[in-house]
Design an enzyme around this catalytic site. Structure first.
Site, PDB file in Angstrom:
ATOM      1  N   LYS A  18     -60.924   2.264 -47.114  1.00  0.00           N
ATOM      2  CA  LYS A  18     -60.942   1.665 -48.450  1.00  0.00           C
ATOM      3  C   LYS A  18     -61.621   0.301 -48.423  1.00  0.00           C
ATOM      4  O   LYS A  18     -62.438  -0.015 -49.294  1.00  0.00           O
ATOM      5  CB  LYS A  18     -59.519   1.512 -48.998  1.00  0.00           C
ATOM      6  CG  LYS A  18     -58.848   2.805 -49.351  1.00  0.00           C
ATOM      7  CD  LYS A  18     -57.418   2.552 -49.823  1.00  0.00           C
ATOM      8  CE  LYS A  18     -56.698   3.844 -50.111  1.00  0.00           C
ATOM      9  NZ  LYS A  18     -55.321   3.612 -50.570  1.00  0.00           N
ATOM     10  N   SER A  57     -54.436  -0.961 -48.531  1.00  0.00           N
ATOM     11  CA  SER A  57     -53.321  -0.394 -47.776  1.00  0.00           C
ATOM     12  C   SER A  57     -53.224   1.086 -48.084  1.00  0.00           C
ATOM     13  O   SER A  57     -53.892   1.597 -48.981  1.00  0.00           O
ATOM     14  CB  SER A  57     -52.009  -1.103 -48.130  1.00  0.00           C
ATOM     15  OG  SER A  57     -51.739  -0.933 -49.494  1.00  0.00           O
ATOM     16  N   ASP A  58     -52.376   1.756 -47.341  1.00  0.00           N
ATOM     17  CA  ASP A  58     -52.124   3.165 -47.581  1.00  0.00           C
ATOM     18  C   ASP A  58     -50.756   3.497 -47.013  1.00  0.00           C
ATOM     19  O   ASP A  58     -50.193   2.717 -46.249  1.00  0.00           O
ATOM     20  CB  ASP A  58     -53.196   4.057 -46.958  1.00  0.00           C
ATOM     21  CG  ASP A  58     -53.430   5.292 -47.803  1.00  0.00           C
ATOM     22  OD1 ASP A  58     -52.469   6.061 -47.999  1.00  0.00           O
ATOM     23  OD2 ASP A  58     -54.554   5.494 -48.281  1.00  0.00           O
ATOM     24  N   THR A  59     -50.240   4.622 -47.415  1.00  0.00           N
ATOM     25  CA  THR A  59     -48.930   5.076 -46.968  1.00  0.00           C
ATOM     26  C   THR A  59     -49.009   6.551 -46.659  1.00  0.00           C
ATOM     27  O   THR A  59     -49.711   7.285 -47.351  1.00  0.00           O
ATOM     28  CB  THR A  59     -47.876   4.869 -48.087  1.00  0.00           C
ATOM     29  OG1 THR A  59     -47.941   3.510 -48.536  1.00  0.00           O
ATOM     30  CG2 THR A  59     -46.480   5.181 -47.613  1.00  0.00           C
TER      31      THR A  59
END
Length: 78
Positions: free
Chosen positions: A53, A70-72
């Protein structure tokens, strides 16, 4: 000096957290391919995707702006 935080995420919770510390926040997102290498361990997937990203969004960042991505992921049954 950071004048504005650019959030590379559509997450309302992440936006709320940044606003809570008193910084102006602007959302900027792009659709990216969220695939990752099959041999990548689960603990590294979110970091890998967050970096993807940031690479897509970094060219639009100007002086005084800080890009946050961010990511999850969720792992079920191992």
């Amino acid at each position: 000096m950071v004048n504005k935080i650019i959030l590379g995420s559509k997450s309302p919770r992440r936006q709320e957290l940044i606003k809570a510390i008193g910084y102006p926040v602007e959302l900027r997102t792009k659709e990216i391919d969220e695939s990752y290498p099959n041999d990548l361990e689960a603990e590294y997937v979110a970091e890998y995707l967050a970096k993807k990203k940031s690479l897509e969004l970094r060219n639009g960042i100007t002086e005084g702006e800080l890009l946050v991505t961010s990511d999850t992921i969720v792992v079920l049954e191992g």
